[in-house]
Design an enzyme around this catalytic site. Structure first.
Site, PDB file in Angstrom:
ATOM      1  N   CYS A 284      42.764 -15.879  -9.994  1.00  0.00           N
ATOM      2  CA  CYS A 284      42.187 -15.051 -10.384  1.00  0.00           C
ATOM      3  C   CYS A 284      41.889 -15.102 -11.815  1.00  0.00           C
ATOM      4  O   CYS A 284      40.220 -14.942 -11.655  1.00  0.00           O
ATOM      5  CB  CYS A 284      42.614 -13.597 -10.203  1.00  0.00           C
ATOM      6  SG  CYS A 284      43.012 -14.112  -7.860  1.00  0.00           S
TER       7      CYS A 284
ATOM      8  N   CYS B  71      37.889 -21.850  -0.261  1.00  0.00           N
ATOM      9  CA  CYS B  71      39.024 -21.600  -1.078  1.00  0.00           C
ATOM     10  C   CYS B  71      39.688 -19.838  -0.975  1.00  0.00           C
ATOM     11  O   CYS B  71      40.713 -20.220  -1.850  1.00  0.00           O
ATOM     12  CB  CYS B  71      38.524 -22.025  -2.671  1.00  0.00           C
ATOM     13  SG  CYS B  71      37.588 -23.382  -2.398  1.00  0.00           S
TER      14      CYS B  71
END
Lengths: 386, 281
Positions: free
Chosen positions: B105, B35
């Site tokens: 994130c 990913c």
């Protein structure tokens, strides 16, 4: 801050000679080359001269050169301009590792009814010529593949591709943006019908490109309007940049052999230095058929954007095929098409050199890079003892 | 070039708390190399149940490293109950904001924290696993996760959901599915809001006081008691609710935080958005 520019496949420094040559056309010789008066008309001969210089670099006739605003415009003109002449959608062949300036054009046409074959590449980034042969059918209108890849530097066997396409009577266009100025390109020897080149990849400014169109190749203009470029591309000529592109092509032609050997020497030094100082590194792309200035390496277990930003802190400019730098969420389509594992794809870095790089640039990079990789691997959860 | 804040750059260039802890109390591992980002977070508690040590390792870009580093700083000294309230927005805000395309994130940080807490609560046995239907197969994102980021970050578009979770950022075949989830969740959110405000309006004073007492009893007191503290309802004057802290909460340096983020937040959630809670001094 010190800048070590190793991102020349993205854009290049304008050569001082090019800058000098353009200056008069920004200051005094600003007339319109189409004007009847001498003040404007005198400019035309400089455009003619630039056209000769561009033609000479690639072995073309000057009347086969059309000036455009950039490589993307040249690609769009070549593909859409040729296909516009056909009555109904047929078939296009390209490769899956093209620059978006070709791939997006082909996919756009695909959405409008054109059949599209995207030739696959192997682990070295090379297409299979048998797949090309078997893909060409009666419905095929044109084949377009790049001469050299912008990310890996891999050079396609363009003469063989051209011969295959021409022997089946189809039109062949090549995006040679990364090849022109870095390699000998001769349309007298390679039977391409159309070829794209871009100024800012060979030390001319951004905003100027050219399309080579072999005599007799039918082409509908993308931009209609005035009679400029023999009716193939309307718009008042960008005189300073056309002159600049001419001089840049002249410089490239005169220094090519010396530059090829010097750049490949520095590139090989960088490659060897990285391979011997960093563990778990792989070189991406066909090392036997590669642009002399390009090195694409993958550092396993670390992410490309983090590497680039740490290099940036030291003034070293490079680029990455990682997802985080591409603006998309997946790593570069070129790297993925080559079947490079995800562990390495996200950590791919491209270094691309030019004539302005020095031995010191390479030494400085080799001094600093291993520490950066080690530092990021210490943070990485995939390595217990970096 | 991403437009990172100075705080993001600082945490990227000088990440705090990198490494691993021997015999941690909780470990969370989320994401994967495929990913493009992964995070391993671990913590250790002291005898009072506060996070005394926290470390991370991450594979990711600058903002992934910065988000993980920031999260570890935020966690130090917190109890598990305090820690589990941290949202991805808190992480992004701590860093002075993240570029839109990098919000995932901060979500990765919150997911790792959740996984670590789950691992702690199950005595170190539970590994993070996906719950609910997988919507995005490219990045392994579930409907639960998508619903959660929509609610926590007040998202409206598929593009926003992609920025926060990566869902839809691969082959793109789940984008219609994501749009449908957004439609459903936004509808639910609107309905919930309507009921919440409607209920508050209809309440009599006595009903309101009763509901405040109930909320304190069920939603607030148990959390405070876990930290050795307590709370007492002193008075209700219109929308002003006066309370007093007892036990460990009295004089606790973070009681102001507890006041706003726990007591007032819960009362607003369960009783009325208009309430203002004050501490009796």
């Amino acid at each position: 801050m010190k800048v070590v520019y190793l991102d020349n496949n993205a854009t290049t420094q304008i050569a001082p000679e090019v800058n000098e040559a353009m200056r008069p056309f920004l200051e005094t010789l600003w007339g319109n080359p189409s004007s009847m008066h001498t003040f404007g008309g005198q400019v035309k001969k400089y455009i003619d001269r630039a056209r000769e210089q561009v033609a000479e670099l690639i072995g073309a006739h000057p009347d086969e050169i059309i000036f455009t605003s950039c490589g993307s415009e040249s690609n769009n003109t070549a593909i859409k301009g040729y296909l516009a002449a056909t009555d109904e959608p047929g078939h296009i062949i390209t490769s899956c590792v093209e620059h978006p300036a070709v791939l997006s054009v082909c996919r756009h046409l695909h959405q409008h009814g054109w059949e599209l074959t995207e030739l696959r590449v192997d682990g070295r980034g090379q297409i299979d010529l048998d797949e090309l042969r078997s893909s060409i059918s009666e419905k095929t209108a044109m084949v377009t593949t790049m001469w050299a890849n912008n990310e890996t530097g891999v050079i396609f066997p363009i003469d063989r591709i051209a011969q295959i396409v021409k022997s089946s009577g189809k039109i062949f266009h090549t995006d040679a943006v990364q090849a022109v100025g870095k390699l000998p390109v001769d349309v007298g020897k390679v039977p391409v019908d159309m070829l794209t080149l871009s100024g800012h990849k060979l030390h001319a400014p951004k905003g100027i490109g050219a399309l080579y169109v072999r005599r007799g190749t039918p082409l509908t203009p993308l931009i209609h309007g005035g009679h400029q470029e023999r009716g193939k591309r309307a718009g008042t000529e960008n005189v300073p940049y056309i002159v600049g592109l001419g001089v840049a092509c002249d410089l490239a032609r005169r220094h090519m052999q010396k530059e090829i050997s010097e750049l490949s020497r520095l590139r090989d030094k960088l490659e060897q230095g990285i391979l011997s100082s960093c563990p778990d590194v792989r070189v991406n792309g066909d090392r036997k058929h590669r642009l002399p200035n390009t090195l694409n390496v993958s550092f396993e277990f670390v992410e490309g954007e983090a590497i680039l930003l740490l290099l940036n802190e030291l003034g070293i400019c490079a680029s990455s095929g990682s997802a985080c730098t591409s603006g998309s969420l997946e790593p570069s389509h070129v790297i993925r098409a080559m079947g490079i594992p995800f562990t390495a794809a996200h950590g791919s870095i491209r270094f691309s050199l030019s004539r302005y790089n020095t031995e010191q640039d390479i030494d400085y990079t080799l001094q600093r890079l291993p520490g950066i990789i080690k530092r990021l691997r210490e943070i990485s959860p995939y390595i217990s003892n970096p | 070039m991403w437009d990172y804040t100075d705080k993001v750059k600082d945490h990227f260039l000088h990440p705090r708390n990198v490494g691993e802890i021997e015999n941690p109390d909780g470990v969370g591992e989320v994401g994967s190399m495929a990913c493009g980002d992964a995070l391993k977070l671990m913590f250790k508690l002291d005898h009072q149940g506060r996070i005394t040590d926290v470390k991370f390792k991450t594979f990711g870009c600058a903002s992934a490293i910065a988000s993980a580093s920031a999260l570890t700083e935020m966690l130090k000294g917190k109890t598990i109950q305090e820690a589990e309230k941290i949202t991805n927005r808190d992480i992004a805000e701590y860093l002075g904001g993240l570029p839109d395309q990098k919000m995932h994130c901060s979500v990765l940080g919150r997911e790792a924290l959740e996984a670590a807490i789950e691992n702690y609560r199950t005595g170190g046995t539970a590994k993070h696993k996906l719950e609910g239907r997988v919507v995005c197969k490219c990045f392994g994102v579930t409907e639960n996760e998508i619903e959660r980021v929509i609610r926590e970050n007040n998202l409206h578009t598929v593009e926003e959901v992609t920025n926060y979770t990566k869902a839809g950022g691969g082959c793109g075949s789940c984008r219609d599915d994501i749009a449908a989830i957004i439609g459903r969740v936004r509808q639910e959110m609107a309905a919930e809001e309507a009921t919440a405000t409607g209920a508050a309006k209809k309440m009599t004073n006595i009903q309101k006081i009763k509901l405040i007492e109930e909320t304190i009893e069920k939603e607030i007191r148990p959390a405070l008691r876990m930290d050795g503290g307590d709370i007492e309802l002193i008075d209700v004057d219109g929308n002003r609710v006066i309370v007093a802290f007892r036990g460990m909460c009295a004089g606790c340096p973070v009681s102001a935080f507890t006041m706003k983020d726990v007591v007032e937040a819960r009362l607003r959630q369960f009783v009325s958005e208009d309430l203002i809670v004050e501490e009796l001094r």
